[in-house]
Design a protein around this motif. Sequence first.
Motif, PDB file in Angstrom:
ATOM      1  N   HIS A  43      39.717  43.098  52.630  1.00 29.82           N
ATOM      2  CA  HIS A  43      39.048  42.076  53.440  1.00 29.82           C
ATOM      3  C   HIS A  43      39.538  42.129  54.883  1.00 29.82           C
ATOM      4  O   HIS A  43      38.758  41.972  55.821  1.00 29.82           O
ATOM      5  CB  HIS A  43      39.313  40.688  52.832  1.00 29.82           C
ATOM      6  CG  HIS A  43      38.906  39.549  53.701  1.00 29.82           C
ATOM      7  ND1 HIS A  43      37.594  39.160  53.849  1.00 29.82           N
ATOM      8  CD2 HIS A  43      39.636  38.715  54.478  1.00 29.82           C
ATOM      9  CE1 HIS A  43      37.538  38.124  54.683  1.00 29.82           C
ATOM     10  NE2 HIS A  43      38.757  37.832  55.075  1.00 29.82           N
ATOM     11  N   ARG A  95      52.286  39.063  49.814  1.00 28.60           N
ATOM     12  CA  ARG A  95      51.279  39.607  48.899  1.00 28.60           C
ATOM     13  C   ARG A  95      51.860  40.776  48.112  1.00 28.60           C
ATOM     14  O   ARG A  95      51.599  40.907  46.911  1.00 28.60           O
ATOM     15  CB  ARG A  95      50.056  40.035  49.704  1.00 28.60           C
ATOM     16  CG  ARG A  95      48.828  40.289  48.883  1.00 28.60           C
ATOM     17  CD  ARG A  95      48.352  39.100  48.069  1.00 28.60           C
ATOM     18  NE  ARG A  95      48.072  37.946  48.876  1.00 28.60           N
ATOM     19  CZ  ARG A  95      46.994  37.187  48.776  1.00 28.60           C
ATOM     20  NH1 ARG A  95      46.077  37.467  47.875  1.00 28.60           N
ATOM     21  NH2 ARG A  95      46.835  36.132  49.527  1.00 28.60           N
ATOM     22  N   ASP A 105      54.073  39.277  45.493  1.00 24.99           N
ATOM     23  CA  ASP A 105      53.238  38.723  44.417  1.00 24.99           C
ATOM     24  C   ASP A 105      52.749  39.827  43.490  1.00 24.99           C
ATOM     25  O   ASP A 105      52.692  39.648  42.275  1.00 24.99           O
ATOM     26  CB  ASP A 105      52.033  37.974  44.988  1.00 24.99           C
ATOM     27  CG  ASP A 105      52.389  36.649  45.629  1.00 24.99           C
ATOM     28  OD1 ASP A 105      53.524  36.167  45.442  1.00 24.99           O
ATOM     29  OD2 ASP A 105      51.510  36.087  46.323  1.00 24.99           O
ATOM     30  N   LYS A 110      50.034  38.306  41.327  1.00 27.07           N
ATOM     31  CA  LYS A 110      48.708  38.787  41.710  1.00 27.07           C
ATOM     32  C   LYS A 110      48.452  40.101  40.995  1.00 27.07           C
ATOM     33  O   LYS A 110      49.368  40.900  40.792  1.00 27.07           O
ATOM     34  CB  LYS A 110      48.606  39.026  43.223  1.00 27.07           C
ATOM     35  CG  LYS A 110      48.785  37.801  44.068  1.00 27.07           C
ATOM     36  CD  LYS A 110      47.586  36.897  43.970  1.00 27.07           C
ATOM     37  CE  LYS A 110      47.762  35.701  44.887  1.00 27.07           C
ATOM     38  NZ  LYS A 110      46.757  34.694  44.677  1.00 27.07           N
ATOM     39  N   THR A 111      47.203  40.312  40.612  1.00 30.73           N
ATOM     40  CA  THR A 111      46.831  41.578  39.990  1.00 30.73           C
ATOM     41  C   THR A 111      46.614  42.624  41.074  1.00 30.73           C
ATOM     42  O   THR A 111      46.483  42.312  42.258  1.00 30.73           O
ATOM     43  CB  THR A 111      45.532  41.439  39.175  1.00 30.73           C
ATOM     44  OG1 THR A 111      44.442  41.184  40.091  1.00 30.73           O
ATOM     45  CG2 THR A 111      45.642  40.336  38.134  1.00 30.73           C
ATOM     46  N   ARG A 112      46.547  43.853  40.657  1.00 25.37           N
ATOM     47  CA  ARG A 112      46.251  44.945  41.585  1.00 25.37           C
ATOM     48  C   ARG A 112      44.910  44.700  42.266  1.00 25.37           C
ATOM     49  O   ARG A 112      44.775  44.905  43.473  1.00 25.37           O
ATOM     50  CB  ARG A 112      46.168  46.275  40.828  1.00 25.37           C
ATOM     51  CG  ARG A 112      47.471  46.761  40.285  1.00 25.37           C
ATOM     52  CD  ARG A 112      47.196  47.913  39.303  1.00 25.37           C
ATOM     53  NE  ARG A 112      48.414  48.400  38.735  1.00 25.37           N
ATOM     54  CZ  ARG A 112      49.151  49.376  39.260  1.00 25.37           C
ATOM     55  NH1 ARG A 112      48.779  49.959  40.368  1.00 25.37           N
ATOM     56  NH2 ARG A 112      50.259  49.769  38.677  1.00 25.37           N
ATOM     57  N   ASP A 113      43.930  44.284  41.472  1.00 25.15           N
ATOM     58  CA  ASP A 113      42.600  44.038  42.019  1.00 25.15           C
ATOM     59  C   ASP A 113      42.623  42.924  43.068  1.00 25.15           C
ATOM     60  O   ASP A 113      41.985  43.047  44.118  1.00 25.15           O
ATOM     61  CB  ASP A 113      41.608  43.668  40.909  1.00 25.15           C
ATOM     62  CG  ASP A 113      41.318  44.825  39.970  1.00 25.15           C
ATOM     63  OD1 ASP A 113      41.508  45.990  40.362  1.00 25.15           O
ATOM     64  OD2 ASP A 113      40.879  44.555  38.837  1.00 25.15           O
ATOM     65  N   GLU A 114      43.351  41.852  42.786  1.00 23.25           N
ATOM     66  CA  GLU A 114      43.434  40.738  43.738  1.00 23.25           C
ATOM     67  C   GLU A 114      44.104  41.177  45.039  1.00 23.25           C
ATOM     68  O   GLU A 114      43.621  40.858  46.130  1.00 23.25           O
ATOM     69  CB  GLU A 114      44.213  39.571  43.132  1.00 23.25           C
ATOM     70  CG  GLU A 114      43.486  38.852  42.021  1.00 23.25           C
ATOM     71  CD  GLU A 114      44.369  37.853  41.293  1.00 23.25           C
ATOM     72  OE1 GLU A 114      43.822  36.809  40.889  1.00 23.25           O
ATOM     73  OE2 GLU A 114      45.583  38.111  41.114  1.00 23.25           O
ATOM     74  N   ALA A 115      45.206  41.898  44.924  1.00 19.62           N
ATOM     75  CA  ALA A 115      45.939  42.333  46.107  1.00 19.62           C
ATOM     76  C   ALA A 115      45.114  43.320  46.931  1.00 19.62           C
ATOM     77  O   ALA A 115      45.037  43.205  48.158  1.00 19.62           O
ATOM     78  CB  ALA A 115      47.270  42.959  45.701  1.00 19.62           C
ATOM     79  N   SER A 171      41.824  43.753  46.944  1.00 22.71           N
ATOM     80  CA  SER A 171      40.642  43.092  47.498  1.00 22.71           C
ATOM     81  C   SER A 171      41.014  42.279  48.741  1.00 22.71           C
ATOM     82  O   SER A 171      40.307  42.320  49.762  1.00 22.71           O
ATOM     83  CB  SER A 171      40.015  42.197  46.438  1.00 22.71           C
ATOM     84  OG  SER A 171      38.930  41.485  46.962  1.00 22.71           O
ATOM     85  N   TRP A 172      42.113  41.547  48.660  1.00 24.95           N
ATOM     86  CA  TRP A 172      42.584  40.758  49.808  1.00 24.95           C
ATOM     87  C   TRP A 172      42.864  41.676  50.995  1.00 24.95           C
ATOM     88  O   TRP A 172      42.468  41.387  52.126  1.00 24.95           O
ATOM     89  CB  TRP A 172      43.833  39.971  49.405  1.00 24.95           C
ATOM     90  CG  TRP A 172      44.435  39.182  50.519  1.00 24.95           C
ATOM     91  CD1 TRP A 172      44.030  37.963  50.974  1.00 24.95           C
ATOM     92  CD2 TRP A 172      45.548  39.569  51.336  1.00 24.95           C
ATOM     93  NE1 TRP A 172      44.837  37.559  52.025  1.00 24.95           N
ATOM     94  CE2 TRP A 172      45.777  38.533  52.261  1.00 24.95           C
ATOM     95  CE3 TRP A 172      46.381  40.683  51.362  1.00 24.95           C
ATOM     96  CZ2 TRP A 172      46.793  38.577  53.206  1.00 24.95           C
ATOM     97  CZ3 TRP A 172      47.395  40.723  52.308  1.00 24.95           C
ATOM     98  CH2 TRP A 172      47.595  39.680  53.215  1.00 24.95           C
ATOM     99  N   ASP A 214      44.813  49.305  43.534  1.00 24.62           N
ATOM    100  CA  ASP A 214      44.018  49.398  42.307  1.00 24.62           C
ATOM    101  C   ASP A 214      43.348  50.768  42.142  1.00 24.62           C
ATOM    102  O   ASP A 214      42.506  50.955  41.271  1.00 24.62           O
ATOM    103  CB  ASP A 214      42.969  48.288  42.271  1.00 24.62           C
ATOM    104  CG  ASP A 214      41.970  48.353  43.408  1.00 24.62           C
ATOM    105  OD1 ASP A 214      42.178  49.127  44.371  1.00 24.62           O
ATOM    106  OD2 ASP A 214      40.966  47.612  43.350  1.00 24.62           O
TER     107      ASP A 214
END
Length: 89
Positions: free
Chosen positions: A39, A19, A22, A28-33, A35-36, A63
Amino acid sequence: MTPSFAHEPPPSRGDVEDRLLDLISGLKTRDEAASWARHWLRPDSPVADDDARDALRVLAEADRPGDDRPYQFGQDDFRDWLDELAEGS
């Protein structure tokens, strides 16, 4: 309702490294990374590897807005996080 971890295996150290890679490469965007990572930081998270959990904590901040720039952390920070995770192996 908060999703359950029942059908998801916890991320391994390698998953967290992937990740970060990525994020560094732009897959992957900052937001995607972030958020993952967030979680997996919930109180009921099954992540047992301390180094992976530490890396998830910093990745969750990818982010975070900066005071004098768009983001608090940049590519150099992401690479440092990856190096720190690898050193913890």
